[in-house]
Design a protein around this motif. Structure first.
Motif, mmCIF file in Angstrom:
data_model
loop_
_atom_site.group_PDB
_atom_site.id
_atom_site.type_symbol
_atom_site.label_atom_id
_atom_site.label_comp_id
_atom_site.label_asym_id
_atom_site.label_seq_id
_atom_site.Cartn_x
_atom_site.Cartn_y
_atom_site.Cartn_z
ATOM 1 N N LEU A 48 0.806 -1.216 -0.120
ATOM 2 C CA LEU A 48 -0.014 -0.071 0.051
ATOM 3 C C LEU A 48 0.906 1.269 0.210
ATOM 4 C CD1 LEU A 48 -2.716 -1.036 2.753
ATOM 5 C CD2 LEU A 48 -2.480 -1.257 0.154
ATOM 6 N N VAL A 49 0.088 2.254 -0.461
ATOM 7 C CA VAL A 49 0.877 3.574 -0.413
ATOM 8 C C VAL A 49 1.226 3.983 0.959
ATOM 9 C CG1 VAL A 49 -1.247 4.935 -0.219
ATOM 10 C CG2 VAL A 49 0.662 6.090 -1.055
ATOM 11 N N LYS A 50 2.320 4.729 1.104
ATOM 12 C CA LYS A 50 2.915 5.199 2.302
ATOM 13 C C LYS A 50 3.612 6.587 2.451
ATOM 14 C CE LYS A 50 4.207 4.451 6.673
ATOM 15 N NZ LYS A 50 3.464 4.354 7.645
ATOM 16 N N HIS A 51 3.014 7.476 3.316
ATOM 17 C CA HIS A 51 3.624 8.979 3.495
ATOM 18 C C HIS A 51 4.651 8.981 4.582
ATOM 19 C CE1 HIS A 51 0.494 10.489 0.787
ATOM 20 N NE2 HIS A 51 -0.225 9.679 0.947
ATOM 21 N N LEU A 52 5.700 9.462 4.175
ATOM 22 C CA LEU A 52 6.795 9.417 5.176
ATOM 23 C C LEU A 52 7.239 11.061 5.496
ATOM 24 C CD1 LEU A 52 9.404 6.923 3.861
ATOM 25 C CD2 LEU A 52 7.484 6.661 5.523
ATOM 26 N N SER A 53 7.595 11.446 6.929
ATOM 27 C CA SER A 53 8.218 12.904 7.197
ATOM 28 C C SER A 53 9.367 12.707 7.784
ATOM 29 C CB SER A 53 6.888 13.468 8.352
ATOM 30 O OG SER A 53 5.898 13.492 7.775
ATOM 31 N N PHE A 54 10.374 13.263 7.218
ATOM 32 C CA PHE A 54 11.775 13.272 7.736
ATOM 33 C C PHE A 54 12.162 14.385 8.461
ATOM 34 C CE2 PHE A 54 11.232 10.885 3.687
ATOM 35 C CZ PHE A 54 11.954 9.731 3.817
ATOM 36 N N ASP A 55 13.296 14.214 8.878
ATOM 37 C CA ASP A 55 13.730 15.339 9.939
ATOM 38 C C ASP A 55 14.138 16.573 8.902
ATOM 39 O OD1 ASP A 55 13.796 13.761 11.903
ATOM 40 O OD2 ASP A 55 16.145 13.313 11.898
ATOM 41 N N GLY A 56 13.862 17.884 9.346
ATOM 42 C CA GLY A 56 14.056 18.961 8.568
ATOM 43 C C GLY A 56 12.744 19.459 7.751
ATOM 44 N N GLY A 57 11.772 18.568 7.905
ATOM 45 C CA GLY A 57 10.813 18.808 7.024
ATOM 46 C C GLY A 57 10.250 18.440 5.911
ATOM 47 N N VAL A 97 11.337 18.419 -0.976
ATOM 48 C CA VAL A 97 12.749 18.612 -0.478
ATOM 49 C C VAL A 97 12.898 19.948 0.247
ATOM 50 C CG1 VAL A 97 15.400 18.392 -0.363
ATOM 51 C CG2 VAL A 97 13.643 16.856 -1.981
ATOM 52 N N GLN A 98 12.666 20.032 1.656
ATOM 53 C CA GLN A 98 12.803 21.291 2.315
ATOM 54 C C GLN A 98 14.272 21.825 2.333
ATOM 55 O OE1 GLN A 98 10.381 23.143 3.111
ATOM 56 N NE2 GLN A 98 8.902 21.528 2.533
ATOM 57 N N PRO A 99 14.425 23.073 2.214
ATOM 58 C CA PRO A 99 16.040 23.544 2.170
ATOM 59 C C PRO A 99 16.540 23.507 3.832
ATOM 60 C CG PRO A 99 14.437 25.408 1.798
ATOM 61 C CD PRO A 99 13.807 24.113 1.869
ATOM 62 N N ALA A 100 17.664 23.460 4.048
ATOM 63 C CA ALA A 100 18.283 23.628 5.237
ATOM 64 C C ALA A 100 18.035 24.597 5.944
ATOM 65 C CB ALA A 100 19.734 23.048 5.324
ATOM 66 N N GLY A 102 18.828 28.198 7.040
ATOM 67 C CA GLY A 102 19.920 29.405 6.547
ATOM 68 C C GLY A 102 19.850 29.356 4.929
ATOM 69 N N ASN A 103 19.112 28.683 4.407
ATOM 70 C CA ASN A 103 19.009 28.397 2.838
ATOM 71 C C ASN A 103 17.821 29.039 2.429
ATOM 72 O OD1 ASN A 103 19.102 27.767 0.300
ATOM 73 N ND2 ASN A 103 19.643 25.564 0.395
ATOM 74 N N THR A 104 17.954 30.184 1.572
ATOM 75 C CA THR A 104 16.582 30.804 1.254
ATOM 76 C C THR A 104 15.880 30.435 0.033
ATOM 77 O OG1 THR A 104 17.994 32.289 0.110
ATOM 78 C CG2 THR A 104 17.612 33.095 2.596
ATOM 79 N N SER A 105 16.625 29.111 -0.477
ATOM 80 C CA SER A 105 15.861 28.722 -1.575
ATOM 81 C C SER A 105 14.454 28.082 -1.295
ATOM 82 C CB SER A 105 16.746 27.692 -2.400
ATOM 83 O OG SER A 105 18.029 28.317 -2.652
ATOM 84 N N PRO A 106 13.699 28.017 -2.316
ATOM 85 C CA PRO A 106 12.286 27.451 -1.922
ATOM 86 C C PRO A 106 12.438 25.870 -1.923
ATOM 87 C CG PRO A 106 12.292 28.058 -4.048
ATOM 88 C CD PRO A 106 13.563 28.643 -3.455
ATOM 89 N N PRO A 107 11.427 25.133 -1.340
ATOM 90 C CA PRO A 107 11.408 23.852 -1.454
ATOM 91 C C PRO A 107 11.228 23.198 -2.952
ATOM 92 C CG PRO A 107 9.690 24.639 0.072
ATOM 93 C CD PRO A 107 10.141 25.818 -0.643
#
Length: 228
Positions: A48-57, A97-100, A102-107
């Protein structure tokens, strides 16, 4: 990781305690549906489908997919079986993918295909002694995941292939790792005759993936097995 390691030690100790009396009971020569027989099982597997959340968002969706499951084992008696399993699947995924800090780039969005392989020791308990019975099982092993994400620049090289001779090409190394894995399952088994069996079952497999806890993956399967 420490929590899952403690769980694995407890499961291994429980396996040993349960199978010692089963082995003693299973050494006789009386005819039975399962006792004293080896078996191999082959199964298509739907995860089945699975949704995951990682450290950092960062988040990811692992799509539902078809795969393959292979199992072999020895029946100590009508109830207890000890063996091994191998399963394979290749699901697609989409990640945000979320930026770290201090990184002003968008996801950014990322997609690809995972390849997963699980190798494990498995113990099965058939509840009834007859040909039609519910069963439960538990397994412990490792799950190897290849993310298909580049782990460095492409590598060019030449080598001698045993079938095609001298070959030169470019290969792309990808990120992969093997994680501790635990699973439980259950279903219904039917011993059709002395050599054929059918099973329908469900399995929940937990994988100690870095940076996202211990997610569980749910699968359904239909086994065709042969006894000898």
């Amino acid at each position: 990781m420490k929590r899952l390691t403690r769980m694995s030690v407890i499961m291994m100790a429980a396996y040993t305690a349960m199978l010692l009396p089963a082995y003693a009971e299973g050494t006789g020569n009386d005819p039975s549906y399962r006792k004293g027989r080896w078996e191999v099982l082959f199964a298509p597997q739907y995860t089945l489908v699975k949704h995951l959340s990682f450290d950092g968002g960062t988040t990811a969706k692992i799509n539902d997919t078809w795969g393959f499951n292979f199992q072999f084992g020895y029946n100590f008696n009508e109830h207890w079986n000890l063996g091994g399993i191998f399963s394979w699947s290749r699901p697609d995924y989409q990640a945000a993918v979320q930026p770290a800090a201090g990184n002003t780039s968008p996801p950014t969005s990322q997609s690809g295909t995972l390849e997963t392989n699980t190798f494990a020791l498995i113990t099965t308990y058939n509840v009834l002694a007859g040909p039609l019975t519910p069963y439960i099982d538990g397994n412990i092993g490792g799950t190897h995941i290849n993310t298909d994400v580049a782990a460095g620049p492409p590598v060019a090289g030449c080598y001698w292939d045993p079938w095609y001779g001298y070959i030169c090409g470019v290969a792309q190394p990808t990120k992969d790792a093997t994680y501790l894995s635990l699973g439980v399952g259950g279903g219904v088994r039917w011993d059709v005759n002395s050599w054929l069996l059918l099973r329908a079952g469900f399995r929940q497999q937990w994988v100690d993936v870095s940076n996202t806890g211990i997610p569980g993956f749910s699968s359904f399967k239909l086994d065709v097995g042969f006894k000898f």
